[in-house]
Design a protein around this motif. Structure first.
Motif, PDB file in Angstrom:
ATOM      1  N   GLU A 123     146.200  20.718  97.913  1.00 54.37           N
ATOM      2  CA  GLU A 123     146.019  20.514  96.471  1.00 54.37           C
ATOM      3  C   GLU A 123     147.302  20.798  95.708  1.00 54.37           C
ATOM      4  O   GLU A 123     148.005  21.769  96.011  1.00 54.37           O
ATOM      5  N   ASN A 124     147.585  19.954  94.718  1.00 58.18           N
ATOM      6  CA  ASN A 124     148.487  20.324  93.642  1.00 58.18           C
ATOM      7  C   ASN A 124     147.686  21.120  92.617  1.00 58.18           C
ATOM      8  O   ASN A 124     146.471  20.924  92.477  1.00 58.18           O
ATOM      9  N   ILE A 125     148.357  22.001  91.897  1.00 52.92           N
ATOM     10  CA  ILE A 125     147.719  22.780  90.833  1.00 52.92           C
ATOM     11  C   ILE A 125     148.381  22.418  89.520  1.00 52.92           C
ATOM     12  O   ILE A 125     149.606  22.430  89.401  1.00 52.92           O
ATOM     13  N   LEU A 126     147.555  22.087  88.524  1.00 53.19           N
ATOM     14  CA  LEU A 126     148.048  21.626  87.229  1.00 53.19           C
ATOM     15  C   LEU A 126     147.451  22.461  86.104  1.00 53.19           C
ATOM     16  O   LEU A 126     146.229  22.596  85.998  1.00 53.19           O
ATOM     17  N   ALA A 127     148.315  23.025  85.271  1.00 53.98           N
ATOM     18  CA  ALA A 127     147.895  23.678  84.037  1.00 53.98           C
ATOM     19  C   ALA A 127     148.567  22.947  82.885  1.00 53.98           C
ATOM     20  O   ALA A 127     149.648  22.365  83.052  1.00 53.98           O
ATOM     21  N   PHE A 128     147.967  22.998  81.704  1.00 51.68           N
ATOM     22  CA  PHE A 128     148.376  22.060  80.653  1.00 51.68           C
ATOM     23  C   PHE A 128     148.230  22.682  79.271  1.00 51.68           C
ATOM     24  O   PHE A 128     147.204  23.275  78.951  1.00 51.68           O
ATOM     25  N   ILE A 129     149.289  22.547  78.481  1.00 52.89           N
ATOM     26  CA  ILE A 129     149.245  22.906  77.061  1.00 52.89           C
ATOM     27  C   ILE A 129     149.500  21.638  76.260  1.00 52.89           C
ATOM     28  O   ILE A 129     150.557  21.013  76.394  1.00 52.89           O
ATOM     29  N   GLU A 130     148.538  21.252  75.475  1.00 55.82           N
ATOM     30  CA  GLU A 130     148.637  20.005  74.715  1.00 55.82           C
ATOM     31  C   GLU A 130     149.580  20.166  73.528  1.00 55.82           C
ATOM     32  O   GLU A 130     149.562  21.185  72.832  1.00 55.82           O
ATOM     33  N   GLY A 131     150.390  19.159  73.282  1.00 56.55           N
ATOM     34  CA  GLY A 131     151.317  19.185  72.172  1.00 56.55           C
ATOM     35  C   GLY A 131     150.628  19.058  70.826  1.00 56.55           C
ATOM     36  O   GLY A 131     149.574  18.421  70.712  1.00 56.55           O
ATOM     37  N   SER A 132     151.244  19.637  69.817  1.00 60.03           N
ATOM     38  CA  SER A 132     150.640  19.654  68.487  1.00 60.03           C
ATOM     39  C   SER A 132     150.922  18.393  67.683  1.00 60.03           C
ATOM     40  O   SER A 132     150.133  18.021  66.812  1.00 60.03           O
ATOM     41  N   GLU A 133     152.036  17.707  67.995  1.00 54.26           N
ATOM     42  CA  GLU A 133     152.412  16.529  67.206  1.00 54.26           C
ATOM     43  C   GLU A 133     152.525  15.263  68.048  1.00 54.26           C
ATOM     44  O   GLU A 133     152.204  14.174  67.577  1.00 54.26           O
TER      45      GLU A 133
END
Length: 350
Positions: A123-133
Motif C-alpha cells: 500500500e501507498n499511504i496518502l494524507a491530504f490537506i485541502e487548499g483554501s483557494e
C-alpha cells in the motif's frame, strides 16, 4: 533509496516565498533553538513546530526492530504503515475523499509485471490537506516508507533510508496542519505521499502516477525526500543537502528552493549530482522520477551515500537530528512557497 547494480567508486563517490531569516554556523551542527528567526508570523509559527525531538521520537518507532526492516508488503511494513496512519488521524489530517481511505493498494501483479518477483500486495499511504483557494492544484511531498527487510535473521532498520524521509514528511504535514488550525492553511492542496516498493523498483510511485488520485495535470510539483538524516564522507560535518532535479523541468523551482534556503537555515545546496548523465544516475533512482517523467517539476533532497547505506547498521542512533530538522524545515519552506504563491510554477523545460 533504490540500489542499482553499478560499481560505487568506494565511499568517496557520493549519491544521493517570503518566509524567514535564520542565522546559523554552516560548519557546525546546532539546535535550531539557538537560531535567530525573523519573518512572516504565519509561516514562522508553522515552521517552528518542526523539531528534532519529534523527528527522533517517530524515527525510533519507524526504524525499530519491531518493524522488521519494512520490506514491501511485509507484516513489519504494514505495522509501520499503521503507525503513520494513526499519526495523521491524531493530527486531524484526513485522507483524500476520492480515495476513501489513507491506503492506495499497490497490487502484487503490478509489481510482478515490472520485475517485482513474488512481492505481496502492498500500500501507498496518502494524507491530504485541502487548499483554501486553489484546492484543485496539488503539491506532493513524498518519501518511501519501505526498506529491505530482514536478511539471515538480521534486521535492516533503514533509519536513514528512508526512515528519515518518512518522518520528515510527517513533520511537514504537522506544520501545515498547525497553520490550517490557525486559519492560515495552504492556498493549494498538499498531498503527503508515503510510497511503497521503492527499494524493489520505484513501484509505489509508479503505481500512483499510473493511477493518480488527483490528475497529474493538476500536480504542481513533487518534493521528494529520500535519506536526509546523515552526512557522507565528502561532506562530513557540513551543513548541506544534495538537491537533484530542481531545474530539470521548471526554471522557477530551483529559484524558489534557493530563496527558501537563503531565508531559513542557509544550508549548502550541493548540485554535484544534479545531472541526468551522472554515473550514479541519481535523478532516476528515487520516487520523484515517476513524477518527472510525467512532466511534473521535481526536487529530490538527499544526503549522499554513507558507510551504513543498505547495511544493518543504518540505525536511528546514528542520525544527526539537528541537521535532519534543518533539512526538513527547508523542504517545508519550499513547499510553503509553492503552495501559497499567486501563480503555479511553470513547466518551461524539457
Amino acid at each position: 533509496m533504490k540500489k542499482i547494480l553499478i560499481p560505487l567508486f568506494a565511499v568517496t563517490l557520493m549519491v544521493s516565498c517570503n518566509t524567514a531569516n535564520v542565522s546559523n554556523n554552516n560548519n557546525k551542527t546546532e539546535n535550531s533553538s539557538s537560531q535567530t528567526v525573523k519573518g512572516d508570523k504565519d509561516f514562522l509559527s508553522a515552521y517552528k513546530t518542526i523539531k528534532a525531538d519529534d523527528l527522533k521520537k517517530n524515527l525510533y518507532v519507524i526504524a525499530s526492530d519491531e518493524m522488521e526492516g519494512r520490506d514491501t508488503g511485509s507484516p513489519g511494513q504494514k505495522k509501520a504503515g499503521e503507525y503513520i496512519v494513526n499519526y495523521y488521524k491524531n493530527l486531524g489530517i484526513a485522507f483524500p475523499k476520492v480515495l476513501g481511505s489513507y491506503y492506495q493498494k499497490v497490487p502484487s501483479d503490478f509489481m510482478k509485471k515490472r520485475g517485482g518477483g513474488n512481492l505481496p500486495d502492498s500500500e501507498n499511504i496518502l494524507a491530504f490537506i485541502e487548499g483554501s483557494e486553489k484546492p484543485e492544484e496539488i503539491v506532493v511531498v513524498s518519501a518511501h516508507y519501505d526498506h529491505v527487510g530482514t536478511k539471515n535473521g538480521v534486521v535492516y532498520n533503514g533509519a536513514d533510508d528512508d526512515g528519515s524521509g518518512t518522518v520528515a514528511v510527517m513533520e511537514i504535514a504537522k506544520a501545515f496542519q498547525s497553520a490550517k488550525k490557525a486559519g492560515k492553511g495552504p492556498k493549494r492542496s498538499i498531498l503527503f505521499l508515503h510510497v511503497t516498493g521503492e527499494e524493489h523498483g520505484l513501484f509505489g510511485s509508479e503505481y500512483y502516477t499510473d493511477n493518480p488520485v488527483f490528475p497529474l495535470k493538476n500536480t504542481v510539483a513533487n518534493l521528494n525526500i529520500d535519506m536526509i538524516g546523515r552526512d557522507d564522507p565528502e561532506n562530513r560535518g557540513k551543513q548541506y543537502v544534495y538537491v537533484i532535479g530542481s531545474d530539470m523541468l521548471s526554471s522557477q523551482l530551483k529559484v524558489i528552493n534557493e530563496a527558501a534556503n537563503n531565508k531559513t537555515n542557509n544550508l549548502e545546496l550541493n548540485y554535484k549530482y544534479d545531472d541526468p548523465n551522472d554515473p550514479q544516475r541519481l535523478y532516476y533512482r528515487s520516487d520523484h522520477y515517476n513524477f518527472a517523467k510525467n512532466n511534473v517539476p521535481v526536487a529530490f533532497f538527499f544526503d549522499g551515500i554513507h558507510e551504513d547505506y543498505h547495511k544493518p547498521t543504518d540505525d536511528p542512533e546514528k542520525i544527526d537530528y539537528p541537521l535532519l530538522e534543518k533539512r526538513t524545515q527547508l523542504v517545508f519552506a519550499t513547499a510553503w512557497e509553492i503552495a501559497n504563491r499567486a501563480e503555479r510554477i511553470v513547466v518551461d523545460k524539457k
